[in-house]
Design a protein around this motif. Sequence first.
Motif, PDB file in Angstrom:
ATOM      1  N   LEU B 308     -11.689  24.517  63.427  1.00 27.35           N
ATOM      2  CA  LEU B 308     -10.539  23.963  62.734  1.00 27.35           C
ATOM      3  C   LEU B 308      -9.554  25.050  62.388  1.00 27.35           C
ATOM      4  O   LEU B 308      -8.361  24.917  62.522  1.00 27.35           O
ATOM      5  CB  LEU B 308     -10.980  23.279  61.442  1.00 27.35           C
ATOM      6  N   THR B 351      -9.823  15.837  66.184  1.00 31.72           N
ATOM      7  CA  THR B 351      -9.956  14.691  67.072  1.00 31.72           C
ATOM      8  C   THR B 351      -9.078  14.847  68.294  1.00 31.72           C
ATOM      9  O   THR B 351      -9.317  14.236  69.304  1.00 31.72           O
ATOM     10  CB  THR B 351      -9.571  13.381  66.378  1.00 31.72           C
TER      11      THR B 351
ATOM     12  N   ASP C  34     -13.201   4.849  58.799  1.00 28.97           N
ATOM     13  CA  ASP C  34     -13.575   5.910  59.733  1.00 28.97           C
ATOM     14  C   ASP C  34     -13.158   7.248  59.125  1.00 28.97           C
ATOM     15  O   ASP C  34     -12.574   7.281  58.037  1.00 28.97           O
ATOM     16  CB  ASP C  34     -12.928   5.694  61.106  1.00 28.97           C
ATOM     17  N   VAL C  36     -10.847   9.421  59.871  1.00 30.54           N
ATOM     18  CA  VAL C  36      -9.418   9.659  59.658  1.00 30.54           C
ATOM     19  C   VAL C  36      -8.963   8.990  58.364  1.00 30.54           C
ATOM     20  O   VAL C  36      -8.327   9.605  57.505  1.00 30.54           O
ATOM     21  CB  VAL C  36      -8.592   9.140  60.868  1.00 30.54           C
ATOM     22  N   GLN C  37      -9.360   7.723  58.231  1.00 22.24           N
ATOM     23  CA  GLN C  37      -8.997   7.013  57.011  1.00 22.24           C
ATOM     24  C   GLN C  37      -9.683   7.655  55.815  1.00 22.24           C
ATOM     25  O   GLN C  37      -9.111   7.733  54.733  1.00 22.24           O
ATOM     26  CB  GLN C  37      -9.426   5.551  57.140  1.00 22.24           C
ATOM     27  N   LEU C  39     -10.271  10.734  55.275  1.00 18.03           N
ATOM     28  CA  LEU C  39      -9.516  11.892  54.799  1.00 18.03           C
ATOM     29  C   LEU C  39      -8.299  11.454  53.997  1.00 18.03           C
ATOM     30  O   LEU C  39      -7.942  12.070  52.990  1.00 18.03           O
ATOM     31  CB  LEU C  39      -9.093  12.759  55.988  1.00 18.03           C
ATOM     32  N   GLU C  40      -7.688  10.367  54.430  1.00 21.20           N
ATOM     33  CA  GLU C  40      -6.525   9.857  53.689  1.00 21.20           C
ATOM     34  C   GLU C  40      -6.937   9.386  52.304  1.00 21.20           C
ATOM     35  O   GLU C  40      -6.317   9.726  51.303  1.00 21.20           O
ATOM     36  CB  GLU C  40      -5.890   8.689  54.456  1.00 21.20           C
ATOM     37  N   LEU C  59     -12.718   9.411  64.154  1.00 18.19           N
ATOM     38  CA  LEU C  59     -13.215  10.718  63.734  1.00 18.19           C
ATOM     39  C   LEU C  59     -14.619  10.472  63.206  1.00 18.19           C
ATOM     40  O   LEU C  59     -14.794   9.712  62.261  1.00 18.19           O
ATOM     41  CB  LEU C  59     -12.307  11.300  62.632  1.00 18.19           C
ATOM     42  N   GLY C  63     -17.100  15.437  62.263  1.00 18.22           N
ATOM     43  CA  GLY C  63     -15.713  15.889  62.216  1.00 18.22           C
ATOM     44  C   GLY C  63     -15.123  15.696  60.832  1.00 18.22           C
ATOM     45  O   GLY C  63     -14.381  16.546  60.329  1.00 18.22           O
ATOM     46  N   GLU C  66     -16.537  18.337  58.488  1.00 16.88           N
ATOM     47  CA  GLU C  66     -15.927  19.632  58.791  1.00 16.88           C
ATOM     48  C   GLU C  66     -14.516  19.705  58.238  1.00 16.88           C
ATOM     49  O   GLU C  66     -14.103  20.703  57.642  1.00 16.88           O
ATOM     50  CB  GLU C  66     -15.910  19.859  60.312  1.00 16.88           C
ATOM     51  N   ALA C  67     -13.778  18.625  58.439  1.00 13.31           N
ATOM     52  CA  ALA C  67     -12.393  18.609  57.966  1.00 13.31           C
ATOM     53  C   ALA C  67     -12.337  18.704  56.442  1.00 13.31           C
ATOM     54  O   ALA C  67     -11.481  19.385  55.884  1.00 13.31           O
ATOM     55  CB  ALA C  67     -11.686  17.344  58.447  1.00 13.31           C
ATOM     56  N   ARG C  69     -14.617  20.079  54.523  1.00 11.85           N
ATOM     57  CA  ARG C  69     -15.022  21.414  54.098  1.00 11.85           C
ATOM     58  C   ARG C  69     -13.952  22.453  54.409  1.00 11.85           C
ATOM     59  O   ARG C  69     -13.892  23.498  53.791  1.00 11.85           O
ATOM     60  CB  ARG C  69     -16.335  21.814  54.783  1.00 11.85           C
ATOM     61  N   ALA C  70     -13.134  22.151  55.401  1.00 10.04           N
ATOM     62  CA  ALA C  70     -12.088  23.107  55.769  1.00 10.04           C
ATOM     63  C   ALA C  70     -10.958  23.080  54.761  1.00 10.04           C
ATOM     64  O   ALA C  70     -10.100  23.944  54.745  1.00 10.04           O
ATOM     65  CB  ALA C  70     -11.551  22.775  57.158  1.00 10.04           C
ATOM     66  N   ASP C  71     -10.948  22.082  53.929  1.00  7.04           N
ATOM     67  CA  ASP C  71      -9.874  21.949  52.948  1.00  7.04           C
ATOM     68  C   ASP C  71     -10.373  22.460  51.609  1.00  7.04           C
ATOM     69  O   ASP C  71     -11.316  21.919  51.035  1.00  7.04           O
ATOM     70  CB  ASP C  71      -9.477  20.473  52.827  1.00  7.04           C
ATOM     71  N   TYR C  74     -11.644  20.561  48.354  1.00  4.59           N
ATOM     72  CA  TYR C  74     -12.875  19.803  48.187  1.00  4.59           C
ATOM     73  C   TYR C  74     -14.125  20.671  48.217  1.00  4.59           C
ATOM     74  O   TYR C  74     -15.224  20.176  48.404  1.00  4.59           O
ATOM     75  CB  TYR C  74     -12.967  18.712  49.264  1.00  4.59           C
TER      76      TYR C  74
END
Lengths: 152, 757, 121
Positions: B308, B351, C34, C36-37, C39-40, C59, C63, C66-67, C69-71, C74
């Motif tokens: 990422l 994605t 899912d 993507v939602q 994350l929103e 997603l 994924g 990971e997303a 944790r990458a932020d 959070y």
Amino acid sequence: MTQDNDKTHELIAFRIGAQQFCVDIRAVREIRGWAMATPLPQAPTWVKGVINLRGTVLPIIDLGARLGFGATEPSQRHVIIVARIGDKTVGLLVEAVSDILTVGSESIQPAPDVSCEAVRCFVKGVIAQEADMISLVSLDGILPEAELREAA
Amino acid sequence: MDPMEEIKATFFQECDELLADLESGLLEMEAGATDPETVNAVFRAVHSVKGGAGAFGLDTLVRFAHVFETTLDAVRNQTLEADAAVVRVMLRSADRLSDHITAAKAGEDLGEEGDQALIQELQAFLGDVEDDTAGDDMPDFGFKPMLISLGDDPAPLELAPVANGPWEIILRPQAALYRNGNDPAVLLRELAMLGQTTVTLDDSGVPDLNDLDAQGAYLCWTVSMPGTVEEDRIREVFEFADFDCDLTIRRSAGEGANEIVEAPLPVLAVEEAPAVPEPLADAPVEGEAFSLDAILAMARDAAAATELTGDVPAPQADVSDVSQAPAPQGSAVEASPPASAPPRAASEASTGSSATPTQQTIRVDLDRVDRLIDLVGELVINQAMLAQKVLEEGAAPSGSVALGLDDLEQLTREIQDSVMAIRAQPVKSVFQRMPRLVREVAGMTGKSVRLVTEGENTEVDKTVIERLSDPLTHMIRNAIDHGLETPEQRREAGKPEEGTIRLAALHRSGRIVIEISDDGKGIDRTRVKAIAVERGLIDADATLTDEEIDNLIFAPGFSTASTISDISGRGVGMDVVKRSIQALGGRITITSTPGKGSLFTLSLPLTLAVLDGMVVTVGDQTLVVPITVIVETLQPKASDIRGLGPEGTVLAVRGSHVPMVDVGQALKFPSQGNARAGVTLLVESELGGLIALRVDAIQGQRQVVIKSLEQNYRQVSGIAAATILGDGRVALILDVDGLVATRRPAVAPQQPLAQAS
Amino acid sequence: MSMTVLTVDDSPTMRRMLRMALEKASFNVVQADDGVQGLEVLADSTPDVVITDINMPNLDGFGFIEAVRADGRYTGMPILVLSTESSMDKKKRARDAGATGWIVKPFDPEKLVDAVRRVSA
């Protein structure tokens, strides 16, 4: 009719001819004025037809005729008691509603055994009220599927 | 409803959607699709069915789905190629899965015997391919206790079997432990639930403030526990954390001080353990100097692994609100790199192009929609009543009040259309059931058939869709069974051996049109005519046009199959199809070319909530006749109306005689005027024959809202439903077939209405 | 104040079951279909705990984790995986992605609630 002795019942009383009848208020949804019904083909004589109740097609039962008094000629003084019977909502055509009664179970006496078939079927008890007698009508048998089919 | 039952209903609803996805995905794969999206969607469908089914204890279903899923997983992992043979078995497995779900819906269980053959076929594909989930036990069914990383209920101490020395547990968290939401405090508390613990904190690793990384992990705990605690219990506590910390669990006293650095998980099957990468391989060896660089490097690796961002994940770590937590907050701001990618961007990055925007939808209870439709129907009626009253009371037709009412009418109609659109659904749901049917019928008849569908996204009312399924099923069966030739016959006729059935949907002038066509032999008119004569449907010397002959197949009791086959038999003929289409307010027509095939065309209303009707007067009553059955309206001359027998009347229409029904008499309504006056509606009845309906007058054409008569009363023969007119009164909608039936008591059994000439 | 739990699952059945189990335990529940939602919703509702499925369209769970944790916002937020799978391989991937715990479907509502309480303590 229930056997609970300490229970009270709220009943709506109305006239058919010279006699007084009543039904359990819990079945009653509303009371409204008479409106011209659209006749239905192949209907029993005691089905006056259908009216529009805020978008629902409501069959009108001539309660007098149903109880064997002969057909009612509806007029402005007649009212329709909108009642829930099972999963159906129907309108009962009666003469003006006379009273709302609160009685205890003990004041409801079993209906005397009379020969009239309709009375045996529909009158589930009688209530002595001052100088008058009021018959308690059970609505359960008013709209039996079988009877309607038979009549068709 | 019981909440579990409600959820179960949701589950079955979801299953229907999943099965549709499954089938369409498999069909795409059959057509050669190999993209991960399609394969994943197929896998997910089976996976989700299994997941839900497990929750409801549908064991047979789960077992079958599990095998199916395993084979699909192999395709997904590209260890198995989804060739034609594989997809064929999968399609059959999808059918079987669907059968299981149907049975479960009915509260039944198909049993496992029927699954065995397919299970063997599915497993045979795996062959040498490693079953990815082989290490699992079969999933537990029903509400079994879950496995959770943070341990289970406190262990009953008295059951602990080993009585060696007390445990010594050395826990040295890495930065990742905090990042991943684990917390030494929680772990320590979990341990404490297992038995008496003594915790020693070693904070000697904490660097000077200047060197301190807010995200770093510098502390080390040593926990002593009674040796009676089961080792597995201790390991369970660390199941999920042990990758992110250096963990030592050992007996501190006695000769059995068996030190174990690596922590196998209790859920692991023994044989699989070696395959798992040594978890602590790249972690610093215990006791080694714990440098900040190493921690940062690890953090970077972890971040890089996510693909990422190359940056160290952002550090607004709030770990310090836990009392024992390491990093003093003071220097955090300076030491921390700026926050990295926001989640949205991250998701896009991960994605990539595969992320497709999902259409925003909500699920609404059908009851609520129907209630809304009802209310809007009321609004339409009330608007009409209001308009009528305003005009009656003398408002100028072009005055501002009347114009305002016109606008209101326009608006109400638009609202009505929009609300109706909520109930509209693509015909896809019913079209999707057809490939399976085609496979089955093709298999039973030994024919080779290709199904082509078009216009799957054409929308129509949900109820119409539901009631389309049976007629379509029947027609497609017929098309394969009677329409298409055998491969040999086709070869001889110079056609490709594979026959084609085409199923298409389209919108045409406010209705939905569905076409079912085949490239088979077409209708054998000589044969059809002969059968019709034999069955007494027509006279032997009747002269019929090709079209009339073709339409004979819709006559009751007509069946061209010389033996009643399994497929189109069971006494159900095209007459039933026609009647069910008509019951939906639709029409069906056929055109056929010998040697080339046949085309059936269904035309249906888009909704069952409103109906285009002809408003007529009979006596002092107003009735509505559905427009769809009316062929034409006539004002017949008295001389065209002729008596037939004591009571019968027929109407001469262009040389033929059509039975005539007086609507007032049939319904026993007092009718004014005599039978020879009034207006006649020429309508098409059940048999495709014409009937003349006599009414007193025609008021006009109008769209009416359909109201149920059965809801509070019962069915009335001759009456389809009711509606409410502009004056607020109820009007009855005629059911022409029913009316004819009531007029024709047992006297005339099934006499043909066709062609009296 | 009651805790907020975000559940990410593409199955409406699972979403309803999760909602029922969690609301019964007086958690606030926010849901996503899912990753993507997810994350929103995460950005809007800042839940205390996240429960996510693995196999999802758009997603998937890995994924998604990971997303998250990458932020940096959070970091430290507990993420529980809820999946029918229980293979070592998948667990390892989830852990590597940054999951806090793993729950096997079908789940026992009480244990689920218990798990949420424990990781959020």
